[in-house]
Design a protein around this motif. Structure first.
Motif, mmCIF file in Angstrom:
data_model
loop_
_atom_site.group_PDB
_atom_site.id
_atom_site.type_symbol
_atom_site.label_atom_id
_atom_site.label_comp_id
_atom_site.label_asym_id
_atom_site.label_seq_id
_atom_site.Cartn_x
_atom_site.Cartn_y
_atom_site.Cartn_z
ATOM 1 N N GLY A 40 0.825 -1.303 0.004
ATOM 2 C CA GLY A 40 -0.058 0.023 -0.165
ATOM 3 C C GLY A 40 0.830 1.252 0.141
ATOM 4 N N ILE A 41 0.316 2.336 -0.558
ATOM 5 C CA ILE A 41 1.069 3.504 -0.682
ATOM 6 C C ILE A 41 0.768 4.473 0.675
ATOM 7 N N PRO A 42 1.799 4.681 1.462
ATOM 8 C CA PRO A 42 1.645 5.466 2.709
ATOM 9 C C PRO A 42 1.080 6.659 2.359
ATOM 10 N N THR A 43 0.560 7.239 3.324
ATOM 11 C CA THR A 43 -0.086 8.527 3.225
ATOM 12 C C THR A 43 1.083 9.789 2.815
ATOM 13 N N HIS A 44 2.264 9.548 3.609
ATOM 14 C CA HIS A 44 3.302 10.619 3.516
ATOM 15 C C HIS A 44 4.019 10.469 2.082
ATOM 16 N N VAL A 45 3.996 9.233 1.472
ATOM 17 C CA VAL A 45 4.300 9.205 0.087
ATOM 18 C C VAL A 45 3.325 9.712 -0.844
ATOM 19 N N GLU A 46 2.230 9.347 -1.056
ATOM 20 C CA GLU A 46 1.232 10.209 -1.492
ATOM 21 C C GLU A 46 1.262 11.695 -1.582
ATOM 22 N N ARG A 47 1.264 12.072 -0.586
ATOM 23 C CA ARG A 47 1.329 13.556 -0.413
ATOM 24 C C ARG A 47 2.611 14.397 -0.890
ATOM 25 N N GLN A 48 3.748 13.414 -0.922
ATOM 26 C CA GLN A 48 4.972 13.758 -1.298
ATOM 27 C C GLN A 48 4.925 13.857 -2.934
ATOM 28 N N MET A 49 4.253 12.733 -3.434
ATOM 29 C CA MET A 49 4.068 12.566 -4.767
ATOM 30 C C MET A 49 3.099 13.895 -5.303
ATOM 31 N N LEU A 50 2.118 13.902 -5.057
ATOM 32 C CA LEU A 50 1.147 15.116 -5.197
ATOM 33 C C LEU A 50 1.902 16.421 -5.159
ATOM 34 N N PHE A 51 2.716 16.724 -3.987
ATOM 35 C CA PHE A 51 3.223 17.941 -4.189
ATOM 36 C C PHE A 51 4.509 18.189 -5.082
ATOM 37 N N LEU A 52 5.288 17.082 -5.384
ATOM 38 C CA LEU A 52 6.323 17.192 -6.416
ATOM 39 C C LEU A 52 5.473 17.287 -7.899
ATOM 40 N N LEU A 53 4.344 16.716 -8.061
ATOM 41 C CA LEU A 53 3.531 17.109 -9.206
ATOM 42 C C LEU A 53 3.102 18.397 -9.404
ATOM 43 N N SER A 54 2.335 18.847 -8.298
ATOM 44 C CA SER A 54 1.750 20.334 -8.313
ATOM 45 C C SER A 54 3.074 21.052 -8.685
ATOM 46 N N GLN A 55 4.056 21.088 -7.988
ATOM 47 C CA GLN A 55 5.228 22.083 -8.276
ATOM 48 C C GLN A 55 5.821 22.158 -9.737
ATOM 49 N N LYS A 56 5.871 20.630 -10.186
ATOM 50 C CA LYS A 56 6.341 20.696 -11.593
ATOM 51 C C LYS A 56 5.218 21.189 -12.572
ATOM 52 N N MET A 57 4.104 21.101 -12.340
ATOM 53 C CA MET A 57 2.895 21.672 -13.140
ATOM 54 C C MET A 57 2.846 23.270 -12.746
#
Length: 124
Positions: A40-57
């Motif tokens: 399972g993908i832990p919450t902290h990993v999901e948040r980090q992934m979405l944060f990185l994508l948000s910054q890239k976009m």
């Protein structure tokens, strides 16, 4: 976040599994396990992934602040942590925001509301 969402975001970021592991501070095996659905993908990993994508976009196309998009009244806006910290493009990342006129008790509850919101559309 589902395993295919994880892989999709990693690819949008243009990262290999090894590079993603370094960014997330985890092992290559963990990243592979997330993508295969073995772990399972832990919450902290999901948040980090979405944060990185948000910054890239955001580098590619600036985004409006949530209070502008949602046309929040002044009183509501001034009590919201997203406004306080000038993070209207990261409202989904910040706990305690007043979306749907109430705060959420945990990440899963919050992110399920945020995924339906026009501010976060296109991130995942």
């Amino acid at each position: 976040m589902e395993n295919n969402d994880f892989q999709h975001i990693r690819k949008r970021l243009g990262k290999t599994q090894k590079e993603m592991a370094v960014l997330l501070g985890t092992s290559l095996k963990a990243v592979s396990s997330y993508e295969q659905g073995w772990r399972g993908i832990p919450t902290h990993v999901e948040r980090q992934m979405l944060f990185l994508l948000s910054q890239k976009m955001r580098q590619q196309q600036p985004r409006k602040n949530c209070w502008e998009t949602k046309r929040c009244p002044e009183r509501k806006k001034k009590n919201c942590p997203a406004w306080e910290f000038d993070a209207g493009h990261l409202c989904w990342f910040i706990n305690g925001t007043f979306c749907e006129s109430t705060t959420k008790t945990n990440w899963q509850e919050k992110i399920s509301v945020c995924r339906q919101c026009q501010v976060m559309k296109g991130l995942s």
